[in-house]
Design a protein around this motif. Structure first.
Motif, PDB file in Angstrom:
ATOM      1  N   VAL A  86       0.838  -1.188   0.000  1.00 57.04           N
ATOM      2  CA  VAL A  86       0.000   0.000   0.000  1.00 57.04           C
ATOM      3  C   VAL A  86       0.878   1.244   0.000  1.00 57.04           C
ATOM      4  O   VAL A  86       2.062   1.176   0.329  1.00 57.04           O
ATOM      5  CB  VAL A  86      -0.961   0.025   1.216  1.00 57.04           C
ATOM      6  CG1 VAL A  86      -1.957  -1.126   1.155  1.00 57.04           C
ATOM      7  CG2 VAL A  86      -0.191  -0.011   2.533  1.00 57.04           C
ATOM      8  N   ASP A  87       0.290   2.364  -0.356  1.00 57.40           N
ATOM      9  CA  ASP A  87       1.002   3.641  -0.366  1.00 57.40           C
ATOM     10  C   ASP A  87       0.987   4.231   1.040  1.00 57.40           C
ATOM     11  O   ASP A  87      -0.078   4.586   1.556  1.00 57.40           O
ATOM     12  CB  ASP A  87       0.332   4.596  -1.350  1.00 57.40           C
ATOM     13  CG  ASP A  87       1.041   5.933  -1.474  1.00 57.40           C
ATOM     14  OD1 ASP A  87       2.072   6.151  -0.791  1.00 57.40           O
ATOM     15  OD2 ASP A  87       0.560   6.773  -2.256  1.00 57.40           O
ATOM     16  N   VAL A  88       2.157   4.312   1.668  1.00 58.25           N
ATOM     17  CA  VAL A  88       2.257   4.858   3.013  1.00 58.25           C
ATOM     18  C   VAL A  88       2.781   6.295   3.006  1.00 58.25           C
ATOM     19  O   VAL A  88       2.935   6.907   4.056  1.00 58.25           O
ATOM     20  CB  VAL A  88       3.145   3.982   3.931  1.00 58.25           C
ATOM     21  CG1 VAL A  88       2.506   2.625   4.163  1.00 58.25           C
ATOM     22  CG2 VAL A  88       4.548   3.841   3.367  1.00 58.25           C
ATOM     23  N   ALA A  89       3.024   6.831   1.826  1.00 53.25           N
ATOM     24  CA  ALA A  89       3.569   8.183   1.717  1.00 53.25           C
ATOM     25  C   ALA A  89       2.475   9.237   1.593  1.00 53.25           C
ATOM     26  O   ALA A  89       2.670  10.387   1.984  1.00 53.25           O
ATOM     27  CB  ALA A  89       4.518   8.278   0.529  1.00 53.25           C
ATOM     28  N   SER A  90       1.333   8.855   1.042  1.00 52.81           N
ATOM     29  CA  SER A  90       0.247   9.812   0.864  1.00 52.81           C
ATOM     30  C   SER A  90      -1.081   9.069   0.837  1.00 52.81           C
ATOM     31  O   SER A  90      -1.115   7.845   0.750  1.00 52.81           O
ATOM     32  CB  SER A  90       0.436  10.606  -0.435  1.00 52.81           C
ATOM     33  OG  SER A  90       0.380   9.731  -1.545  1.00 52.81           O
ATOM     34  N   GLY A  91      -2.167   9.808   0.926  1.00 52.54           N
ATOM     35  CA  GLY A  91      -3.487   9.217   0.841  1.00 52.54           C
ATOM     36  C   GLY A  91      -4.024   8.739   2.175  1.00 52.54           C
ATOM     37  O   GLY A  91      -3.455   9.027   3.236  1.00 52.54           O
ATOM     38  N   PRO A  92      -5.122   7.989   2.127  1.00 54.46           N
ATOM     39  CA  PRO A  92      -5.817   7.603   3.357  1.00 54.46           C
ATOM     40  C   PRO A  92      -5.010   6.696   4.288  1.00 54.46           C
ATOM     41  O   PRO A  92      -5.135   6.800   5.504  1.00 54.46           O
ATOM     42  CB  PRO A  92      -7.091   6.907   2.868  1.00 54.46           C
ATOM     43  CG  PRO A  92      -6.842   6.569   1.445  1.00 54.46           C
ATOM     44  CD  PRO A  92      -5.830   7.547   0.930  1.00 54.46           C
ATOM     45  N   ILE A  93      -4.189   5.836   3.756  1.00 54.26           N
ATOM     46  CA  ILE A  93      -3.409   4.961   4.628  1.00 54.26           C
ATOM     47  C   ILE A  93      -2.319   5.752   5.329  1.00 54.26           C
ATOM     48  O   ILE A  93      -2.071   5.557   6.529  1.00 54.26           O
ATOM     49  CB  ILE A  93      -2.876   3.738   3.863  1.00 54.26           C
ATOM     50  CG1 ILE A  93      -4.068   2.870   3.444  1.00 54.26           C
ATOM     51  CG2 ILE A  93      -1.891   2.942   4.722  1.00 54.26           C
ATOM     52  CD1 ILE A  93      -3.771   1.656   2.657  1.00 54.26           C
ATOM     53  N   ALA A  94      -1.688   6.680   4.640  1.00 54.97           N
ATOM     54  CA  ALA A  94      -0.681   7.538   5.281  1.00 54.97           C
ATOM     55  C   ALA A  94      -1.325   8.332   6.414  1.00 54.97           C
ATOM     56  O   ALA A  94      -0.743   8.464   7.500  1.00 54.97           O
ATOM     57  CB  ALA A  94      -0.055   8.478   4.261  1.00 54.97           C
ATOM     58  N   GLU A  95      -2.524   8.845   6.185  1.00 54.87           N
ATOM     59  CA  GLU A  95      -3.231   9.593   7.227  1.00 54.87           C
ATOM     60  C   GLU A  95      -3.602   8.679   8.391  1.00 54.87           C
ATOM     61  O   GLU A  95      -3.509   9.063   9.555  1.00 54.87           O
ATOM     62  CB  GLU A  95      -4.470  10.272   6.646  1.00 54.87           C
ATOM     63  CG  GLU A  95      -4.143  11.400   5.695  1.00 54.87           C
ATOM     64  CD  GLU A  95      -3.279  12.485   6.335  1.00 54.87           C
ATOM     65  OE1 GLU A  95      -3.568  12.907   7.473  1.00 54.87           O
ATOM     66  OE2 GLU A  95      -2.290  12.901   5.698  1.00 54.87           O
ATOM     67  N   ALA A  96      -4.042   7.457   8.081  1.00 54.71           N
ATOM     68  CA  ALA A  96      -4.407   6.503   9.137  1.00 54.71           C
ATOM     69  C   ALA A  96      -3.197   6.135   9.991  1.00 54.71           C
ATOM     70  O   ALA A  96      -3.316   5.960  11.206  1.00 54.71           O
ATOM     71  CB  ALA A  96      -5.034   5.249   8.525  1.00 54.71           C
ATOM     72  N   ILE A  97      -2.035   6.037   9.376  1.00 53.53           N
ATOM     73  CA  ILE A  97      -0.810   5.741  10.138  1.00 53.53           C
ATOM     74  C   ILE A  97      -0.542   6.869  11.129  1.00 53.53           C
ATOM     75  O   ILE A  97      -0.221   6.615  12.298  1.00 53.53           O
ATOM     76  CB  ILE A  97       0.388   5.511   9.186  1.00 53.53           C
ATOM     77  CG1 ILE A  97       0.202   4.200   8.425  1.00 53.53           C
ATOM     78  CG2 ILE A  97       1.707   5.514   9.965  1.00 53.53           C
ATOM     79  CD1 ILE A  97       1.174   4.003   7.269  1.00 53.53           C
ATOM     80  N   LYS A  98      -0.708   8.119  10.693  1.00 53.76           N
ATOM     81  CA  LYS A  98      -0.521   9.262  11.600  1.00 53.76           C
ATOM     82  C   LYS A  98      -1.506   9.202  12.762  1.00 53.76           C
ATOM     83  O   LYS A  98      -1.131   9.419  13.914  1.00 53.76           O
ATOM     84  CB  LYS A  98      -0.684  10.578  10.840  1.00 53.76           C
ATOM     85  CG  LYS A  98       0.435  10.871   9.876  1.00 53.76           C
ATOM     86  CD  LYS A  98       0.157  12.143   9.105  1.00 53.76           C
ATOM     87  CE  LYS A  98       1.133  12.325   7.972  1.00 53.76           C
ATOM     88  NZ  LYS A  98       0.782  13.453   7.104  1.00 53.76           N
ATOM     89  N   VAL A  99      -2.773   8.910  12.455  1.00 53.26           N
ATOM     90  CA  VAL A  99      -3.781   8.799  13.507  1.00 53.26           C
ATOM     91  C   VAL A  99      -3.421   7.672  14.475  1.00 53.26           C
ATOM     92  O   VAL A  99      -3.511   7.824  15.689  1.00 53.26           O
ATOM     93  CB  VAL A  99      -5.197   8.566  12.898  1.00 53.26           C
ATOM     94  CG1 VAL A  99      -6.217   8.261  13.982  1.00 53.26           C
ATOM     95  CG2 VAL A  99      -5.626   9.774  12.070  1.00 53.26           C
ATOM     96  N   HIS A 100      -2.987   6.545  13.921  1.00 52.17           N
ATOM     97  CA  HIS A 100      -2.579   5.408  14.765  1.00 52.17           C
ATOM     98  C   HIS A 100      -1.499   5.818  15.757  1.00 52.17           C
ATOM     99  O   HIS A 100      -1.613   5.557  16.939  1.00 52.17           O
ATOM    100  CB  HIS A 100      -2.092   4.248  13.895  1.00 52.17           C
ATOM    101  CG  HIS A 100      -1.433   3.166  14.668  1.00 52.17           C
ATOM    102  ND1 HIS A 100      -2.153   2.202  15.337  1.00 52.17           N
ATOM    103  CD2 HIS A 100      -0.120   2.914  14.915  1.00 52.17           C
ATOM    104  CE1 HIS A 100      -1.304   1.395  15.965  1.00 52.17           C
ATOM    105  NE2 HIS A 100      -0.068   1.808  15.717  1.00 52.17           N
TER     106      HIS A 100
END
Length: 104
Positions: A86-100
């Motif tokens: 998955v893309d961890v640099a941008s997009g919803p997953i990157a944002e979810a990682i920050k929230v996590h």
């Protein structure tokens, strides 16, 4: 393309060493759902995270490189093939990682 494998001890997902070298104790590995979105165990799931799946397989996400491993495969076989990326640099997953990380 050949399947990539992480290093794992026994059948324990907490011992995964990602192909990129990341571990639980280094930059962290995150429990995720089948789409690679970090999950949250508990009520009041923070925006951006997915609820803990009731009857779905769990996955382990490497937030450093985006490789995702199937926990079921690790537990059953003692091997950790990369299930998908998955893309961890941008997009919803990157944002979810920050929230996590903000909620940890």
């Amino acid at each position: 393309m050949d399947t990539e494998y992480a290093t794992v001890s026994g059948h324990d997902v907490t011992t995964i060493t990602c192909v990129c070298g990341n571990t639980v104790s280094k930059d962290g590995l995150i429990q995720a759902n089948s789409r690679g979105i970090p999950i949250y165990a508990g009520d009041d799931v923070p925006a951006g995270l997915a609820p803990w799946p009731a009857d779905e397989d769990l996955y382990t996400l490497c937030p450093a490189c985006g490789r995702v491993y199937s926990d079921a495969a690790v537990e059953e076989t003692g091997k950790a093939p990369v299930a998908f990326r998955v893309d961890v640099a941008s997009g919803p997953i990157a944002e979810a990682i920050k929230v996590h990380w903000n909620n940890s």
